[in-house]
Design a protein around this motif. Structure first.
Motif, PDB file in Angstrom:
ATOM      1  N   PRO A 149       0.837  -1.210   0.000  1.00 30.62           N
ATOM      2  CA  PRO A 149       0.000   0.000   0.000  1.00 30.62           C
ATOM      3  C   PRO A 149       0.870   1.258   0.000  1.00 30.62           C
ATOM      4  O   PRO A 149       1.854   1.334   0.730  1.00 30.62           O
ATOM      5  CB  PRO A 149      -0.792  -0.120   1.310  1.00 30.62           C
ATOM      6  CG  PRO A 149       0.056  -0.976   2.184  1.00 30.62           C
ATOM      7  CD  PRO A 149       0.758  -1.946   1.277  1.00 30.62           C
ATOM      8  N   TYR A 150       0.549   2.201  -0.822  1.00 30.64           N
ATOM      9  CA  TYR A 150       1.335   3.428  -0.892  1.00 30.64           C
ATOM     10  C   TYR A 150       0.484   4.671  -1.169  1.00 30.64           C
ATOM     11  O   TYR A 150       0.940   5.811  -1.001  1.00 30.64           O
ATOM     12  CB  TYR A 150       2.395   3.323  -1.988  1.00 30.64           C
ATOM     13  CG  TYR A 150       1.834   3.258  -3.388  1.00 30.64           C
ATOM     14  CD1 TYR A 150       1.573   4.425  -4.107  1.00 30.64           C
ATOM     15  CD2 TYR A 150       1.547   2.037  -3.986  1.00 30.64           C
ATOM     16  CE1 TYR A 150       1.044   4.366  -5.397  1.00 30.64           C
ATOM     17  CE2 TYR A 150       1.022   1.964  -5.262  1.00 30.64           C
ATOM     18  CZ  TYR A 150       0.777   3.132  -5.962  1.00 30.64           C
ATOM     19  OH  TYR A 150       0.247   3.073  -7.228  1.00 30.64           O
ATOM     20  N   GLU A 151      -0.774   4.483  -1.597  1.00 30.48           N
ATOM     21  CA  GLU A 151      -1.605   5.614  -2.017  1.00 30.48           C
ATOM     22  C   GLU A 151      -1.786   6.661  -0.925  1.00 30.48           C
ATOM     23  O   GLU A 151      -1.950   7.849  -1.210  1.00 30.48           O
ATOM     24  CB  GLU A 151      -2.979   5.123  -2.486  1.00 30.48           C
ATOM     25  CG  GLU A 151      -2.964   4.312  -3.775  1.00 30.48           C
ATOM     26  CD  GLU A 151      -2.652   2.841  -3.548  1.00 30.48           C
ATOM     27  OE1 GLU A 151      -2.382   2.479  -2.378  1.00 30.48           O
ATOM     28  OE2 GLU A 151      -2.671   2.062  -4.516  1.00 30.48           O
ATOM     29  N   PHE A 152      -1.743   6.204   0.350  1.00 30.31           N
ATOM     30  CA  PHE A 152      -1.946   7.146   1.456  1.00 30.31           C
ATOM     31  C   PHE A 152      -0.844   8.209   1.502  1.00 30.31           C
ATOM     32  O   PHE A 152      -1.046   9.304   2.039  1.00 30.31           O
ATOM     33  CB  PHE A 152      -2.029   6.398   2.794  1.00 30.31           C
ATOM     34  CG  PHE A 152      -0.810   5.579   3.127  1.00 30.31           C
ATOM     35  CD1 PHE A 152       0.224   6.119   3.867  1.00 30.31           C
ATOM     36  CD2 PHE A 152      -0.721   4.251   2.704  1.00 30.31           C
ATOM     37  CE1 PHE A 152       1.336   5.367   4.188  1.00 30.31           C
ATOM     38  CE2 PHE A 152       0.393   3.485   3.018  1.00 30.31           C
ATOM     39  CZ  PHE A 152       1.426   4.046   3.761  1.00 30.31           C
ATOM     40  N   THR A 157      -1.105  15.077  -2.537  1.00 29.53           N
ATOM     41  CA  THR A 157      -0.309  15.457  -3.710  1.00 29.53           C
ATOM     42  C   THR A 157      -0.968  14.862  -4.960  1.00 29.53           C
ATOM     43  O   THR A 157      -2.041  14.276  -4.903  1.00 29.53           O
ATOM     44  CB  THR A 157       1.138  14.931  -3.599  1.00 29.53           C
ATOM     45  OG1 THR A 157       1.112  13.497  -3.519  1.00 29.53           O
ATOM     46  CG2 THR A 157       1.830  15.468  -2.376  1.00 29.53           C
ATOM     47  N   ARG A 158      -0.293  14.982  -6.076  1.00 26.46           N
ATOM     48  CA  ARG A 158      -0.807  14.424  -7.328  1.00 26.46           C
ATOM     49  C   ARG A 158      -0.842  12.891  -7.259  1.00 26.46           C
ATOM     50  O   ARG A 158      -0.024  12.269  -6.599  1.00 26.46           O
ATOM     51  CB  ARG A 158       0.073  14.850  -8.502  1.00 26.46           C
ATOM     52  CG  ARG A 158      -0.001  16.329  -8.833  1.00 26.46           C
ATOM     53  CD  ARG A 158       1.038  16.701  -9.876  1.00 26.46           C
ATOM     54  NE  ARG A 158       0.860  15.958 -11.125  1.00 26.46           N
ATOM     55  CZ  ARG A 158       1.709  16.025 -12.148  1.00 26.46           C
ATOM     56  NH1 ARG A 158       2.797  16.782 -12.065  1.00 26.46           N
ATOM     57  NH2 ARG A 158       1.489  15.332 -13.251  1.00 26.46           N
ATOM     58  N   GLN A 159      -1.785  12.305  -8.013  1.00 25.13           N
ATOM     59  CA  GLN A 159      -1.877  10.854  -8.086  1.00 25.13           C
ATOM     60  C   GLN A 159      -1.965  10.359  -9.530  1.00 25.13           C
ATOM     61  O   GLN A 159      -2.082   9.153  -9.761  1.00 25.13           O
ATOM     62  CB  GLN A 159      -3.096  10.372  -7.298  1.00 25.13           C
ATOM     63  CG  GLN A 159      -3.052  10.712  -5.817  1.00 25.13           C
ATOM     64  CD  GLN A 159      -4.206  10.121  -5.034  1.00 25.13           C
ATOM     65  OE1 GLN A 159      -4.828   9.163  -5.453  1.00 25.13           O
ATOM     66  NE2 GLN A 159      -4.494  10.698  -3.873  1.00 25.13           N
ATOM     67  N   ASP A 160      -1.912  11.273 -10.485  1.00 27.54           N
ATOM     68  CA  ASP A 160      -2.054  10.887 -11.890  1.00 27.54           C
ATOM     69  C   ASP A 160      -0.806  10.182 -12.403  1.00 27.54           C
ATOM     70  O   ASP A 160       0.295  10.349 -11.876  1.00 27.54           O
ATOM     71  CB  ASP A 160      -2.342  12.129 -12.748  1.00 27.54           C
ATOM     72  CG  ASP A 160      -1.261  13.191 -12.580  1.00 27.54           C
ATOM     73  OD1 ASP A 160      -0.480  13.387 -13.513  1.00 27.54           O
ATOM     74  OD2 ASP A 160      -1.198  13.809 -11.496  1.00 27.54           O
ATOM     75  N   LEU A 161      -0.989   9.387 -13.456  1.00 28.39           N
ATOM     76  CA  LEU A 161       0.125   8.630 -14.038  1.00 28.39           C
ATOM     77  C   LEU A 161       1.248   9.535 -14.524  1.00 28.39           C
ATOM     78  O   LEU A 161       2.428   9.185 -14.435  1.00 28.39           O
ATOM     79  CB  LEU A 161      -0.388   7.781 -15.216  1.00 28.39           C
ATOM     80  CG  LEU A 161      -1.259   6.568 -14.870  1.00 28.39           C
ATOM     81  CD1 LEU A 161      -1.783   5.924 -16.140  1.00 28.39           C
ATOM     82  CD2 LEU A 161      -0.466   5.562 -14.059  1.00 28.39           C
ATOM     83  N   ARG A 177       9.175   9.714  -7.102  1.00 23.10           N
ATOM     84  CA  ARG A 177       8.858  11.091  -6.683  1.00 23.10           C
ATOM     85  C   ARG A 177       8.529  11.172  -5.198  1.00 23.10           C
ATOM     86  O   ARG A 177       8.286  12.265  -4.689  1.00 23.10           O
ATOM     87  CB  ARG A 177       7.706  11.653  -7.516  1.00 23.10           C
ATOM     88  CG  ARG A 177       6.331  11.018  -7.279  1.00 23.10           C
ATOM     89  CD  ARG A 177       5.287  11.742  -8.113  1.00 23.10           C
ATOM     90  NE  ARG A 177       3.939  11.242  -7.940  1.00 23.10           N
ATOM     91  CZ  ARG A 177       3.063  11.722  -7.057  1.00 23.10           C
ATOM     92  NH1 ARG A 177       3.421  12.692  -6.246  1.00 23.10           N
ATOM     93  NH2 ARG A 177       1.853  11.223  -6.997  1.00 23.10           N
ATOM     94  N   SER A 178       8.485  10.036  -4.519  1.00 18.69           N
ATOM     95  CA  SER A 178       8.245   9.988  -3.080  1.00 18.69           C
ATOM     96  C   SER A 178       6.983  10.758  -2.715  1.00 18.69           C
ATOM     97  O   SER A 178       5.921  10.510  -3.275  1.00 18.69           O
ATOM     98  CB  SER A 178       9.467  10.527  -2.324  1.00 18.69           C
ATOM     99  OG  SER A 178       9.359  10.279  -0.938  1.00 18.69           O
ATOM    100  N   ILE A 179       7.075  11.729  -1.791  1.00 20.62           N
ATOM    101  CA  ILE A 179       5.893  12.453  -1.325  1.00 20.62           C
ATOM    102  C   ILE A 179       5.780  13.839  -1.980  1.00 20.62           C
ATOM    103  O   ILE A 179       5.054  14.710  -1.494  1.00 20.62           O
ATOM    104  CB  ILE A 179       5.912  12.598   0.214  1.00 20.62           C
ATOM    105  CG1 ILE A 179       7.202  13.259   0.695  1.00 20.62           C
ATOM    106  CG2 ILE A 179       5.732  11.243   0.862  1.00 20.62           C
ATOM    107  CD1 ILE A 179       7.245  13.507   2.197  1.00 20.62           C
ATOM    108  N   PHE A 180       6.483  14.022  -3.090  1.00 14.81           N
ATOM    109  CA  PHE A 180       6.416  15.278  -3.831  1.00 14.81           C
ATOM    110  C   PHE A 180       5.484  15.145  -5.031  1.00 14.81           C
ATOM    111  O   PHE A 180       5.097  14.038  -5.419  1.00 14.81           O
ATOM    112  CB  PHE A 180       7.816  15.702  -4.283  1.00 14.81           C
ATOM    113  CG  PHE A 180       8.680  16.211  -3.169  1.00 14.81           C
ATOM    114  CD1 PHE A 180       8.785  17.566  -2.902  1.00 14.81           C
ATOM    115  CD2 PHE A 180       9.388  15.326  -2.365  1.00 14.81           C
ATOM    116  CE1 PHE A 180       9.567  18.040  -1.867  1.00 14.81           C
ATOM    117  CE2 PHE A 180      10.181  15.783  -1.324  1.00 14.81           C
ATOM    118  CZ  PHE A 180      10.268  17.144  -1.074  1.00 14.81           C
TER     119      PHE A 180
END
Length: 404
Positions: A149-152, A157-161, A177-180
């Motif tokens: 799980p990583y979506e949290f 931030t952005r979530q687009d491909l 991109r980590s949390i940026f």
């Protein structure tokens, strides 16, 4: 009591470090970095008041007044002479820049008085490693179809491909991109931390394990500008011939060369697409991102308003900070910023060169993360000569200055 004070100082330093690492986090129009800066500012004011230790140097008072006059003059001139000027954007920009400046001054004075420069740099080193490991964790998870799980991590931030796939899904190249918001922003952050850990005036050396993790993470961003700047920073760091010979003579160097060779052979297709082809495109003028940093960013400079600029907050976000300031605030502010760069070059040439390079990588001088970056650079560039006997000149806590 000493433990409590020590814990408080560490808490403040940790908050400062967190601000830089969550610079892209937003909740609507509100940024988490701004919220944290408000918390830091409020905490420092309260702490200094109850300890009867509120202070600001006379030179810093002058700096705040100078900033205020420049920005207000900029707003007024544009309000009356520039028909395309947005007054609301200008006021927002004014509030931001004064808020950031005051916060930076209080953080700087707090660090200097407590003599916590080394602790600050070490905290940034560990925070950068944590951010890097999160990035690697997310990248591995994406490669294995979301096995972890990583979506949290991306809730704010952005979530687009497009934020982590190199030039569309057809390439299949996953960028860290980590949390940026994007890989280039992560690269900017890690390069900034790497630079101050390499070139600080307090003999703080980055741990080899930290250096390795940060370096690998920058490479995994596949951000051309970030990788190029990292190479430049490392070249400056190993520029001393004796230091280079010492590094090459170690067994670790041979192992590193072997490891790099294996990685290059395994990921040659990716390297060719992201580095070699990209270089060819930049040299031929076909690369839009490179052109935006080097050439197109200057297109927002309006020669009709060269002295007053377009007005603070009225230029679209552009990569190049120098072009950004000239476009927004005009020639006088641009010259003052150049003088600041020259000042840094005199006192800490290598860090100043890294600072200049990073100013071409990521725009946003009205963002909290950039002002933490400025704080880091200033703290790292000058020796601490604070003298506790420095007297207050007025009851509000204005002091004459640090002992020179």
């Amino acid at each position: 009591m000493k433990i409590k004070k020590a814990s408080f100082v560490t808490f403040v330093l940790l908050l400062v470090s967190i601000v830089f690492s969550i610079a892209d986090w937003r909740l609507g129009l509100i940024t988490f970095a701004d919220i944290f800066l408000v918390l830091i500012l409020t905490t420092l004011i309260f702490f200094n008041i109850i300890n009867n230790n509120v202070f600001i140097l006379k030179s810093q008072v002058f700096l705040v007044i100078l900033f205020t006059v420049i920005v207000l003059t900029n707003i007024l001139l544009n309000l009356f002479l520039n028909t395309s000027f947005s007054f609301s954007d200008g006021i927002q920009g004014f509030i931001k820049v004064i808020f950031y400046l005051l916060t930076v001054i209080l953080i700087f004075n707090f660090i200097r008085e407590k003599k916590k420069e080394k602790e600050l740099l070490n905290i940034f080193s560990y925070t950068a490693v944590v951010v890097s490991l999160i990035g690697i964790y997310i990248t591995i998870s994406i490669h294995f179809q979301g096995i972890f799980p990583y979506e949290f991590f991306w809730n704010f931030t952005r979530q687009d491909l497009g934020s982590y796939i190199y030039r569309g899904a057809w390439t299949g190249i996953i960028r860290t991109r980590s949390i940026f918001d994007e890989p280039a922003h992560l690269g900017f952050y890690l390069n900034a931390v790497l630079a101050v850990l390499y070139f600080n005036k307090f003999n703080v050396s980055i741990k080899k394990s930290h250096d390795f993790i940060i370096t690998v993470t920058i490479l995994l961003t596949f951000s051309y500008s970030a990788i190029l700047i990292m190479i430049g920073i490392k070249f400056l760091y190993y520029f001393s011939w004796s230091k280079f010979i010492s590094f090459v003579s170690r067994k670790r160097f041979i192992l590193s060369v072997i490891l790099v060779a294996i990685v290059i052979s395994l990921f040659w297709d990716t390297i060719e697409e992201t580095i070699i082809v990209r270089t060819q495109e930049i040299l031929s003028g076909k690369d839009g991102s490179g052109n935006a940093r080097i050439e197109k960013s200057w297109s927002y400079v309006n020669l009709d308003y060269i002295f007053m600029g377009n007005g603070i907050g009225n230029t679209p976000t552009i990569y190049n900070i120098y072009a950004y300031i000239l476009s927004d605030l005009g020639l006088i502010s641009f010259i003052l910023f150049i003088l600041f760069n020259v000042y840094l070059l005199y006192y800490n040439p290598k860090l100043a060169l890294a600072f200049i390079a990073l100013n071409f990588q990521k725009g946003g001088y009205l963002g909290a993360g950039y002002w933490v970056f400025i704080t880091l650079v200033i703290v790292s560039s000058f020796q601490n000569k604070f003298n506790k006997s420095t007297k207050k000149t007025i009851s509000t806590g204005v002091r004459e200055g640090f002992d020179d």
